[in-house]
Enzyme design. Structure first.
Site, short mmCIF file in Angstrom:
data_model
loop_
_atom_site.label_atom_id
_atom_site.label_comp_id
_atom_site.label_asym_id
_atom_site.label_seq_id
_atom_site.Cartn_x
_atom_site.Cartn_y
_atom_site.Cartn_z
CD GLU A 49 -17.91 -14.86 -35.87
OE1 GLU A 49 -18.60 -14.50 -34.89
OE2 GLU A 49 -18.13 -15.91 -36.49
CG ASP A 60 -26.23 -10.07 -30.16
OD1 ASP A 60 -25.52 -11.09 -30.24
OD2 ASP A 60 -26.39 -9.27 -31.09
#
Length: 268
Positions: A49, A60
């Site tokens: 990824e 995040d």
């Protein structure tokens, strides 16, 4: 998309779990991106990824936020990310690469243009953490027609009806977020996640992988029991973050990932 499907078919036939590392494109340096990707594959990665840096990465935690900021300061944008995959493909035509990020950079680039360029560069799938369901329904056919998988996310707060719908449209693999919150948090609940993972795997035709909270070989092995694979991000990004040169970054990638590969191979 076919590389993802073939990878999971091979792993299933071997009774092995997928190891999926996440790194931010352009961090710890522009030069390190492709060598680190190759180092991860050598250390046992099955899928990579590759994070697309974004200025407002709301899903995040601090580690990946700062990684994204550093990459943006180096001028990394979507064009660089695609070029990185293109260069990686010159010597690796097998390992699937999934881009992970947010919708805005793709909209600015142009969805149709992005799709064309992503496929040409060798991208296999895209995971957009802030993609609304209605826009997913618009983008999915465009991606599918080009052979690009739109990876979907599910979490502990995803409703049963939503899970049923996601299970029906999931492509490549379904990414289960082990807890609600941001990446990098340390509050893994293996029992609760395991219950949900077993239910998801019974519902969907695609593999189910789990991420968030996986920091080392022990946590990877625990979570892999009820999943088809695990994603490790923040802990790896931390290990790479201050690597002073490409060789050091590659050595750290190998040193971090190899124990996880060994631990997963012990899970049946």
């Amino acid at each position: 998309m076919h590389r993802i499907d073939e990878t999971f078919r091979r792993l299933r036939a071997q009774s092995r779990k997928a190891l999926i590392p996440f790194i931010t494109a352009g961090d710890p340096s522009l030069e390190a991106a492709v060598p680190v990707m190759h180092a991860l594959v050598r250390a046992g990665a099955d899928v990579i990824e590759l994070g697309v840096p974004f200025s407002d990465p709301m899903a995040d935690g601090p580690v990946i936020q700062h990684s994204s900021e550093r990459a943006l300061q180096r001028g990394v944008g979507l064009a660089y990310v695609l070029q990185t995959v293109d260069v990686f493909r010159q010597s690796d035509a097998v390992t699937p690469v999934v881009l992970m990020g947010y919708l805005n950079p793709l909209e600015i680039y142009g969805i149709a243009r992005f799709t064309q360029h992503a496929v040409a560069c060798g991208v296999d799938g895209v995971l957009l953490v802030d993609l609304p369901p209605e826009e997913a329904d618009e983008i999915r056919p465009i991606f599918s027609a080009a052979g690009l998988a739109l990876i979907v996310l599910a979490s502990p707060t995803t409703s049963a009806s939503r899970l049923a719908r996601l299970s029906g449209v999931a492509q490549g693999y379904l990414y289960y977020v082990s807890f609600s919150g941001v990446t990098g948090a340390d509050r893994l609940d293996a029992q609760s996640a395991g219950d949900r993972l077993r239910g998801l795997r019974a519902q969907t035709q695609v593999p189910v992988v789990v991420g968030f909270g996986i920091r080392d070989a022990a946590s990877a092995a625990v979570m892999a029991v009820d999943a088809d694979g695990v994603v490790v991000g923040s802990a790896l990004v931390t290990a790479l973050s201050d690597a002073p040169d490409v060789d050091t970054a590659c050595r750290r990638a190998d040193a971090f990932l190899a124990p996880l590969r060994q631990a997963l191979d012990a899970v049946k």
